[in-house]
Design a protein around this motif. Structure first.
Motif: not given
Length: 293
Positions: A21-33
């Motif tokens: 939740k503290n990461q930039p949106f794109k990185k968080r999205l990549r991790e979730h993928f």
């Protein structure tokens, strides 16, 4: 029979990656993928791990908050392992830790996260610890700490088979005065650099348990990936060579005994330092022997 109240389920994305939740949106999205894709691809291995933990609840605390599951999904100690090999190695490691340490010591390790194996000097001690630095490199580690609880050097490992220990990482300190702390520790260890002190500990383990001692080749080390290469300043192959290792098959074979120099061979001005060094190593030998007794 396992207590149904002491069960574990497969972690959600937020449980496995609590800092996302503290990461930039794109990185968080990549991790979730990645989480969604890997969880689907390796669902059989994930189920087997969950079933194992619920049948062996001793180890549930190690996997809470998502720790350990990322290793199953991505990397565990050796980049060559596929998902099934990662699972089998992880479960074998946990079984062997109970076999060699006993359930009581394993429970103590989980509760305290560190067990002192030997007090080397007034200021320095060697611990067996839970490796919360990076589970990609193994769940357990040997580390050197001072009285201020600073980690001076850390080496993670996994047990591959009943008689094989693989050293998967060697890590030095990264805090502000790290170089000075390592220099002071080397002086306190009578000239032994901290990373080599850890190798002495592993050799003691191997001698006393009749283990083969193995080192991970540099290119297959868990953190040797494109996103992390800029952070790696340590070459594992060179280090294993310095420890008289030979690359045989998949891993570096490391000697479990290195003959000491006779005090008569040592220059007189260094003889006192070597005598203190040998006394320290002998005391460590006895402490570790007592621990495994």
């Amino acid at each position: 029979m396992p207590n149904p109240l002491n069960q574990i389920a497969y972690p959600s994305f937020n449980e496995m990656y609590p800092n996302a939740k503290n990461q930039p949106f794109k990185k968080r999205l990549r991790e979730h993928f990645r989480y969604v894709v890997y969880s689907f691809l390796y669902r059989k291995q994930c189920k087997r791990l969950i079933d194992y933990l619920n049948a062996h609840p001793l180890w549930i605390p190690l996997f809470q908050r998502g720790y350990g599951f990322t290793s199953l999904l991505r990397v565990y100690c050796d980049k060559r392992f596929n998902a099934q090999q990662r699972l089998e190695t992880m479960l074998k490691n946990l079984d062997l830790m109970v076999q060699y340490l006993g359930e009581t010591r394993c429970r103590t390790l989980l509760q305290q996260q560190n067990i002192c194996l030997s007090q080397l000097t007034d200021n320095l001690r060697v611990n067996l610890s839970i490796n919360y630095i990076d589970s990609f490199e193994g769940f357990f580690s040997i580390n050197l700490r001072n009285q201020d609880e600073q980690r001076i050097y850390d080496a993670s490992f996994t047990l591959l088979e009943a008689n094989k220990l693989l050293i998967a990482s060697i890590q030095g300190p990264r805090y502000e005065n790290a170089a000075e702390v390592v220099k002071q520790a080397t002086k306190e260890l009578h000239g032994i650099r901290p990373m080599f002190m850890l190798m002495n500990v592993f050799r003691e383990f191997a001698q006393q348990q009749h283990w083969q001692l193995l080192g991970i080749p540099h290119r297959y080390q868990g953190k040797n990936r494109l996103s992390a290469k800029k952070d790696i300043v340590f070459n594992y192959d060179e280090f294993w060579r310095e420890n008289e290792g030979e690359l045989t098959g998949k891993y570096w074979a490391l000697p479990t005994y290195i003959e000491r120099k006779s005090l008569d061979e040592i220059a007189s001005k260094k003889r006192s330092m070597y005598r203190k060094r040998y006394d320290m190593l002998d005391q460590m030998h006895e402490a570790i022997r007592h621990y495994f007794a």
